[in-house]
Design a protein around this motif. Structure first.
Motif, PDB file in Angstrom:
ATOM      1  N   GLU A 188      -2.965  -4.242  11.652  1.00 47.31           N
ATOM      2  CA  GLU A 188      -3.749  -4.813  10.554  1.00 47.31           C
ATOM      3  C   GLU A 188      -3.312  -4.277   9.193  1.00 47.31           C
ATOM      4  O   GLU A 188      -3.178  -5.026   8.232  1.00 47.31           O
ATOM      5  CB  GLU A 188      -5.240  -4.502  10.743  1.00 47.31           C
ATOM      6  CG  GLU A 188      -5.939  -5.419  11.723  1.00 47.31           C
ATOM      7  CD  GLU A 188      -7.394  -5.011  11.912  1.00 47.31           C
ATOM      8  OE1 GLU A 188      -8.021  -4.573  10.930  1.00 47.31           O
ATOM      9  OE2 GLU A 188      -7.886  -5.100  13.062  1.00 47.31           O
ATOM     10  N   HIS A 189      -3.129  -2.965   9.112  1.00 49.54           N
ATOM     11  CA  HIS A 189      -2.935  -2.344   7.800  1.00 49.54           C
ATOM     12  C   HIS A 189      -1.548  -1.798   7.564  1.00 49.54           C
ATOM     13  O   HIS A 189      -1.266  -1.303   6.468  1.00 49.54           O
ATOM     14  CB  HIS A 189      -3.955  -1.215   7.604  1.00 49.54           C
ATOM     15  CG  HIS A 189      -5.385  -1.648   7.734  1.00 49.54           C
ATOM     16  ND1 HIS A 189      -6.093  -1.530   8.907  1.00 49.54           N
ATOM     17  CD2 HIS A 189      -6.218  -2.240   6.859  1.00 49.54           C
ATOM     18  CE1 HIS A 189      -7.317  -2.007   8.725  1.00 49.54           C
ATOM     19  NE2 HIS A 189      -7.420  -2.448   7.502  1.00 49.54           N
ATOM     20  N   GLY A 190      -0.708  -1.814   8.583  1.00 51.42           N
ATOM     21  CA  GLY A 190       0.584  -1.159   8.436  1.00 51.42           C
ATOM     22  C   GLY A 190       0.453   0.351   8.553  1.00 51.42           C
ATOM     23  O   GLY A 190      -0.660   0.875   8.718  1.00 51.42           O
ATOM     24  N   PHE A 191       1.565   1.064   8.454  1.00 51.28           N
ATOM     25  CA  PHE A 191       1.519   2.506   8.644  1.00 51.28           C
ATOM     26  C   PHE A 191       0.882   3.211   7.442  1.00 51.28           C
ATOM     27  O   PHE A 191      -0.128   3.896   7.579  1.00 51.28           O
ATOM     28  CB  PHE A 191       2.922   3.067   8.889  1.00 51.28           C
ATOM     29  CG  PHE A 191       2.925   4.546   9.125  1.00 51.28           C
ATOM     30  CD1 PHE A 191       2.353   5.072  10.273  1.00 51.28           C
ATOM     31  CD2 PHE A 191       3.478   5.416   8.198  1.00 51.28           C
ATOM     32  CE1 PHE A 191       2.334   6.441  10.508  1.00 51.28           C
ATOM     33  CE2 PHE A 191       3.472   6.785   8.413  1.00 51.28           C
ATOM     34  CZ  PHE A 191       2.897   7.292   9.570  1.00 51.28           C
ATOM     35  N   SER A 192       1.413   2.987   6.272  1.00 50.20           N
ATOM     36  CA  SER A 192       0.871   3.697   5.109  1.00 50.20           C
ATOM     37  C   SER A 192      -0.487   3.141   4.687  1.00 50.20           C
ATOM     38  O   SER A 192      -1.254   3.825   4.036  1.00 50.20           O
ATOM     39  CB  SER A 192       1.846   3.642   3.932  1.00 50.20           C
ATOM     40  OG  SER A 192       2.200   2.307   3.657  1.00 50.20           O
ATOM     41  N   GLY A 193      -0.763   1.911   5.079  1.00 50.20           N
ATOM     42  CA  GLY A 193      -2.056   1.324   4.744  1.00 50.20           C
ATOM     43  C   GLY A 193      -3.182   1.761   5.663  1.00 50.20           C
ATOM     44  O   GLY A 193      -4.348   1.497   5.379  1.00 50.20           O
TER      45      GLY A 193
ATOM     46  N   TYR B 199       0.441  -7.799   8.301  1.00 42.55           N
ATOM     47  CA  TYR B 199      -0.604  -6.863   7.872  1.00 42.55           C
ATOM     48  C   TYR B 199      -1.687  -7.588   7.067  1.00 42.55           C
ATOM     49  O   TYR B 199      -1.798  -8.798   7.032  1.00 42.55           O
ATOM     50  CB  TYR B 199      -0.009  -5.748   7.004  1.00 42.55           C
ATOM     51  CG  TYR B 199       1.080  -4.927   7.677  1.00 42.55           C
ATOM     52  CD1 TYR B 199       1.083  -4.685   9.051  1.00 42.55           C
ATOM     53  CD2 TYR B 199       2.108  -4.357   6.930  1.00 42.55           C
ATOM     54  CE1 TYR B 199       2.073  -3.915   9.645  1.00 42.55           C
ATOM     55  CE2 TYR B 199       3.100  -3.583   7.521  1.00 42.55           C
ATOM     56  CZ  TYR B 199       3.072  -3.374   8.869  1.00 42.55           C
ATOM     57  OH  TYR B 199       4.053  -2.610   9.444  1.00 42.55           O
ATOM     58  N   ASN B 200      -2.425  -6.732   6.415  1.00 42.86           N
ATOM     59  CA  ASN B 200      -3.483  -7.077   5.475  1.00 42.86           C
ATOM     60  C   ASN B 200      -3.076  -7.867   4.251  1.00 42.86           C
ATOM     61  O   ASN B 200      -3.855  -8.622   3.697  1.00 42.86           O
ATOM     62  CB  ASN B 200      -3.981  -5.754   4.914  1.00 42.86           C
ATOM     63  CG  ASN B 200      -5.358  -5.517   5.339  1.00 42.86           C
ATOM     64  OD1 ASN B 200      -5.901  -6.361   5.983  1.00 42.86           O
ATOM     65  ND2 ASN B 200      -5.930  -4.415   4.975  1.00 42.86           N
ATOM     66  N   THR B 201      -1.868  -7.588   3.787  1.00 49.17           N
ATOM     67  CA  THR B 201      -1.407  -8.173   2.537  1.00 49.17           C
ATOM     68  C   THR B 201      -1.445  -9.697   2.585  1.00 49.17           C
ATOM     69  O   THR B 201      -1.522 -10.334   1.543  1.00 49.17           O
ATOM     70  CB  THR B 201       0.019  -7.687   2.212  1.00 49.17           C
ATOM     71  OG1 THR B 201       0.727  -7.479   3.425  1.00 49.17           O
ATOM     72  CG2 THR B 201      -0.033  -6.390   1.449  1.00 49.17           C
TER      73      THR B 201
ATOM     74  N   SER C  87       0.826  -1.212   0.000  1.00 48.68           N
ATOM     75  CA  SER C  87       0.000   0.000   0.000  1.00 48.68           C
ATOM     76  C   SER C  87       0.855   1.253   0.000  1.00 48.68           C
ATOM     77  O   SER C  87       0.381   2.310  -0.399  1.00 48.68           O
ATOM     78  CB  SER C  87      -0.959  -0.007   1.193  1.00 48.68           C
ATOM     79  OG  SER C  87      -0.233  -0.184   2.384  1.00 48.68           O
ATOM     80  N   GLY C  88       2.095   1.145   0.419  1.00 47.91           N
ATOM     81  CA  GLY C  88       2.971   2.305   0.415  1.00 47.91           C
ATOM     82  C   GLY C  88       3.579   2.606  -0.943  1.00 47.91           C
ATOM     83  O   GLY C  88       4.176   3.666  -1.146  1.00 47.91           O
TER      84      GLY C  88
ATOM     85  N   PHE D 165      -2.893  -0.338  13.229  1.00 44.18           N
ATOM     86  CA  PHE D 165      -1.605  -0.356  12.522  1.00 44.18           C
ATOM     87  C   PHE D 165      -1.130  -1.796  12.297  1.00 44.18           C
ATOM     88  O   PHE D 165      -0.513  -2.099  11.287  1.00 44.18           O
ATOM     89  CB  PHE D 165      -0.549   0.424  13.308  1.00 44.18           C
ATOM     90  CG  PHE D 165      -0.690   1.920  13.201  1.00 44.18           C
ATOM     91  CD1 PHE D 165      -0.755   2.540  11.957  1.00 44.18           C
ATOM     92  CD2 PHE D 165      -0.755   2.715  14.336  1.00 44.18           C
ATOM     93  CE1 PHE D 165      -0.879   3.924  11.855  1.00 44.18           C
ATOM     94  CE2 PHE D 165      -0.878   4.095  14.248  1.00 44.18           C
ATOM     95  CZ  PHE D 165      -0.947   4.707  13.006  1.00 44.18           C
TER      96      PHE D 165
END
Lengths: 189, 189
Positions: free
Chosen positions: B21-26, A110-112, A25-26, B19
DNA sequence: GTCTATAGATCGATAGAC
DNA sequence: GTCTATCGATCTATAGAC
């Protein structure tokens, strides 16, 4: 004959490095156009489904590399110890001795993980299963081989995390050496 | 007396889960407003520097938890073996027996390592240094203690990655048990 | 402190000329 | 195949009423 202009295949390694830097996502398409030098038109021509398809292509590319350079030697070496040695050499090469992260491992967080679940799962289960089989052929019992393989694969991932957290690739190099000793010594018990 | 309305402190654990779950940028602010039930006005009142300050608050919160529940027992237990046992118990609890990832480890990958470098580095160096000291007090030599500590911390991270890649928390539980045995057995050599 | 409204930038993706 | 132009959505952050 190979053309000078980039083909789909030529872009994938660069995409891999970009995803390794920024995550899925980054990573923005504008970053990709800048780094690859390709316009959005070309990118969507190669990858009609956009960013997701680019990441899938990278994961497939990684899977092919590991199949050739890690799993095949583990399976085909007549001496299993030699196969394991080749695995460690390939791993050290692939992760640039600790200076490069594992994209599949990173995608497992994460989500990925859910977006690319099948490929993420396959990468790690292929690795542990192939290594387990090699350890068994080298004399370890079923349970011990499975546990050792799990330990080794997990430790490689963790060493990459730790090395990057300290900005010190030697952490990875040291860990890899210790793991290799354990794998070989363990087989002589 | 505590107020009913959310304070800055009460939001942080929820931010941590988002965070993770999605990470920082996500992680988007709209996701945060939905999950926390707070408007952007409130969020920017608590964290004037926005998302980055939220992540830093989460990392500080994690650091405090580990200082109290992991590092302090390692340092203060008269019997170092007991301290190590408490460490493994706290780690198992913290990571929900493999169902929760390590946000600091995840931040060590990608770009986020550079954005939060100091806190990421401090978390892991505190952990390895404290564990090294405990292992030395338990009879290990300087080099062996350092290597074992590095192995254990890295393996915990890797086991979290592997467990999530397989969507199987038991991978983590098994790894933790083996590590604990190694840490204790190793001290009796 | 908390809200709504909105600015201004950037996002992923598409259209269409060449 | 490759480009530019642009769409509509979403992003982070701010402004200002209450």
């Amino acid at each position: 004959m190979p053309r000078e202009i980039a083909e789909r295949h030529d872009v994938i390694p660069m995409l891999g490095e970009i995803f390794r830097e920024h995550g899925f996502s980054g990573t923005s398409l504008s970053e990709i156009t800048h780094r690859t030098g390709l316009g959005k038109g070309s990118l969507y021509h190669f990858f009609p489904n956009g960013k997701k398809e680019m990441a899938e292509a990278v994961l497939d590319d990684v899977a092919t590399w590991f199949e050739t350079n890690v799993f095949a030697p583990l399976r085909k070496s007549k001496d299993p110890e030699l196969g394991i040695k080749k695995m460690f050499e390939a791993v050290d090469r692939y992760f640039y001795s600790g200076k490069r992260i594992c994209l599949v491992g990173a995608f497992a967080l994460y989500n990925t993980r859910d977006q690319f679940g099948t490929k993420v799962n396959a990468y790690f289960s292929s690795w542990t299963k192939t290594l387990t089989a090699a350890l068994k052929r080298n004399g370890l019992g079923t349970r011990e081989a499975r546990e050792t393989a799990e330990d080794i694969v997990a430790s490689i991932q963790g060493a990459l995390v730790l090395a990057r957290s300290q900005d010190d690739p030697m952490v990875f190099t040291r860990a890899l050496k210790r793991l290799q000793n354990r794998a070989v010594v363990g087989s002589h018990e």
